[in-house]
Design an enzyme around this catalytic site. Sequence first.
Site, PDB file in Angstrom:
ATOM      1  N   LYS A   1       0.830  -1.213   0.000  1.00 29.95           N
ATOM      2  CA  LYS A   1       0.000   0.000   0.000  1.00 29.95           C
ATOM      3  C   LYS A   1       0.864   1.263   0.000  1.00 29.95           C
ATOM      4  CE  LYS A   1      -3.462  -0.537   2.614  1.00 29.95           C
ATOM      5  NZ  LYS A   1      -4.315  -0.655   3.811  1.00 29.95           N
TER       6      LYS A   1
ATOM      7  N   LYS B   1       2.340  -4.068  10.958  1.00 28.23           N
ATOM      8  CA  LYS B   1       0.987  -4.161  11.520  1.00 28.23           C
ATOM      9  C   LYS B   1       1.063  -4.760  12.909  1.00 28.23           C
ATOM     10  CE  LYS B   1      -3.291  -3.299  10.198  1.00 28.23           C
ATOM     11  NZ  LYS B   1      -3.772  -2.291   9.256  1.00 28.23           N
TER      12      LYS B   1
ATOM     13  N   SER C   1      -1.546   9.644   7.367  1.00 26.02           N
ATOM     14  CA  SER C   1      -0.678   9.279   8.494  1.00 26.02           C
ATOM     15  C   SER C   1       0.761   9.714   8.196  1.00 26.02           C
ATOM     16  CB  SER C   1      -0.685   7.766   8.716  1.00 26.02           C
ATOM     17  OG  SER C   1      -1.767   7.404   9.529  1.00 26.02           O
TER      18      SER C   1
HETATM   19  P1  NAD Z   1     -14.426   0.875  12.242  1.00 27.97           P
HETATM   20  O1  NAD Z   1     -14.261   0.067  13.471  1.00 27.97           O
HETATM   21  O2  NAD Z   1     -14.555   2.362  12.339  1.00 27.97           O
HETATM   22  O3  NAD Z   1     -15.701   0.369  11.415  1.00 27.97           O
HETATM   23  C1  NAD Z   1     -15.937  -0.946  11.096  1.00 27.97           C
HETATM   24  C2  NAD Z   1     -17.435  -1.087  10.803  1.00 27.97           C
HETATM   25  O4  NAD Z   1     -17.673  -2.390  10.322  1.00 27.97           O
HETATM   26  C3  NAD Z   1     -18.312  -0.893  12.032  1.00 27.97           C
HETATM   27  O5  NAD Z   1     -19.456  -0.134  11.652  1.00 27.97           O
HETATM   28  C4  NAD Z   1     -18.730  -2.318  12.402  1.00 27.97           C
HETATM   29  O6  NAD Z   1     -19.995  -2.354  13.033  1.00 27.97           O
HETATM   30  C5  NAD Z   1     -18.801  -2.913  11.017  1.00 27.97           C
HETATM   31  N1  NAD Z   1     -18.726  -4.368  10.985  1.00 27.97           N
HETATM   32  C6  NAD Z   1     -17.973  -5.207  11.730  1.00 27.97           C
HETATM   33  N2  NAD Z   1     -18.219  -6.475  11.380  1.00 27.97           N
HETATM   34  C7  NAD Z   1     -19.137  -6.428  10.389  1.00 27.97           C
HETATM   35  C8  NAD Z   1     -19.796  -7.399   9.606  1.00 27.97           C
HETATM   36  N3  NAD Z   1     -19.558  -8.695   9.778  1.00 27.97           N
HETATM   37  N4  NAD Z   1     -20.664  -6.977   8.669  1.00 27.97           N
HETATM   38  C9  NAD Z   1     -20.916  -5.669   8.493  1.00 27.97           C
HETATM   39  N5  NAD Z   1     -20.320  -4.707   9.195  1.00 27.97           N
HETATM   40  C10 NAD Z   1     -19.456  -5.085  10.135  1.00 27.97           C
HETATM   41  O7  NAD Z   1     -13.220   0.432  11.311  1.00 27.97           O
HETATM   42  P2  NAD Z   1     -12.601   1.202  10.069  1.00 27.97           P
HETATM   43  O8  NAD Z   1     -11.441   1.982  10.563  1.00 27.97           O
HETATM   44  O9  NAD Z   1     -13.664   1.873   9.256  1.00 27.97           O
HETATM   45  O10 NAD Z   1     -12.005  -0.046   9.280  1.00 27.97           O
HETATM   46  C11 NAD Z   1     -12.821  -0.841   8.427  1.00 27.97           C
HETATM   47  C12 NAD Z   1     -11.924  -1.552   7.443  1.00 27.97           C
HETATM   48  O11 NAD Z   1     -11.158  -0.587   6.734  1.00 27.97           O
HETATM   49  C13 NAD Z   1     -10.898  -2.524   8.061  1.00 27.97           C
HETATM   50  O12 NAD Z   1     -10.699  -3.603   7.180  1.00 27.97           O
HETATM   51  C14 NAD Z   1      -9.644  -1.693   8.147  1.00 27.97           C
HETATM   52  O13 NAD Z   1      -8.479  -2.490   8.151  1.00 27.97           O
HETATM   53  C15 NAD Z   1      -9.781  -0.906   6.865  1.00 27.97           C
HETATM   54  N6  NAD Z   1      -8.988   0.316   6.864  1.00 27.97           N
HETATM   55  C16 NAD Z   1      -9.238   1.341   7.740  1.00 27.97           C
HETATM   56  C17 NAD Z   1      -8.430   2.454   7.702  1.00 27.97           C
HETATM   57  C18 NAD Z   1      -8.673   3.644   8.598  1.00 27.97           C
HETATM   58  O14 NAD Z   1      -7.911   4.609   8.512  1.00 27.97           O
HETATM   59  N7  NAD Z   1      -9.719   3.640   9.394  1.00 27.97           N
HETATM   60  C19 NAD Z   1      -7.367   2.543   6.795  1.00 27.97           C
HETATM   61  C20 NAD Z   1      -7.150   1.491   5.916  1.00 27.97           C
HETATM   62  C21 NAD Z   1      -7.967   0.382   5.965  1.00 27.97           C
END
Ligand code: NAD
Length: 433
Positions: free
Chosen positions: A96, A108, A360
Amino acid sequence: MTNANTDTLFADAIGRLDQAGKIAGLDPEVVELLKHPKAVMHISIPVRMDDGSLKVFEGYRVRHNNHRGPTKGGIRYHPNVSLDEVKALAFWMTCKCAVVGIPFGGGKGGVTVDPRDLSHMELERLSRGFIRQLADFIGPDVDIPAPDVYTNARIMGWMMDEYSKIKRQYSPAVITGKPIPLGGSLGRDDATGRGAYYCIKELEKRRGWDPTKITVAVQGFGNGGQNAVKLLHADGYKIVAVSDSRGGIYKPEGFDVPSLIQIKNQSRKLKAVYCDGSVCEAIQADSINNEQLLELDVDILIPAALENQITSANVSNIKAKVIVEVANGPTTPQADAALVKNGTLIVPDILANAGGVTVSYFEWVQNRQGFYWPVQEVQDRLEKIMRAELNAVYDLMELHKTDMRTAAYAHALKRIGEAVEAGGTQRYFSEAN
Ligand code: NAD
């Protein structure tokens, strides 16, 4: 992770290397290097619980590759965290950072815990304990953590504070995603969703879309998912389905996204809202489960929850024409192959969600400079990078008549390969003899 596939996640992840390496013209030595994480730390974290008992949690930190700079990647708190998962996530971070051309390698971390079972005080003790064990494994020039699933700015603040105490110097650049008063960057909160949004805006240009005719479903209404669809909604896209871990809602005419976000963040529930001018009222929307959401006949599907959501079990029912992977690893390799064969365009995670790590990086730069940028500058710099890299990957995809994921890996591997080769490969050392 949500299925039994967990022990193959790292193997699946590096399975992409050989094919993309060929397109990138990569020296086989580089492919071999990337199949092995540079360093793996497995720790146990004893935590005194509020009732006086002692609980010991398992934690991990993996530094996958640092040829392009210090390793960088989030810390996840989730009951399913395993070493295999953390290794896969660290590998994706290496790719990435290279896709978007920022000077970091991939890392990670994670703790096997359901943070919802902990009080705030227990969560703080766990987070500080994690950093005490890792203090010699991380550092502003070595390995820089950040938030991920179920970790947030406050936790990053505790971790930075603990590291600073151990090192006896204020060290904001050791971790990103911090609260703004503790050295966080403006614009980090919505950067992941915003990055995905810029990717979609470039596709809109390239494919001549009229946003008002494009329907979108998002699985996972957290940080990434909410911010992506908030921006799309403001541009006229129709957000017809959203879900969280407890289920989803569906409305073919599209939701008023700002109201949905407000309700979700106030009540932690998803409820549909109808808005006419400034008058908003709760209305009925169909309840759907997460399986049904994934299988809706929409133009764009945004998986924004966890890994392994689109698998061989449901891929034949996926109807979306475009999938934008805000989550890491939502599509298994088998499902990916079937979708590509079917003509589905998949903007892969290593590109679609790279906005988070890009900002970041900006946060780390600002911490080291001691000079903080206005939000507009952060967003402008992010937009420039995301649009340029989306187009570079798209061009590569067309040039090699391949899929977008392979093109994104090839684009990343070329940059990683250049860094490794600059230090010399077998060819160089054989010639030198
Ligand atoms: P978050 O905790 O803010 O949100 C996750 C959401 O997914 C929540 O609303 C939760 O209720 C929902 N969820 C969990 N299990 C679920 C399921 N089985 N079905 C449907 N919804 C479900 O997390 P985030 O930071 O938004 O991260 C989400 C994804 O994005 C992850 O894979 C994370 O690795 C990726 N990501 C996040 C970031 C970041 O900066 N936040 C950056 C890169 C990648």
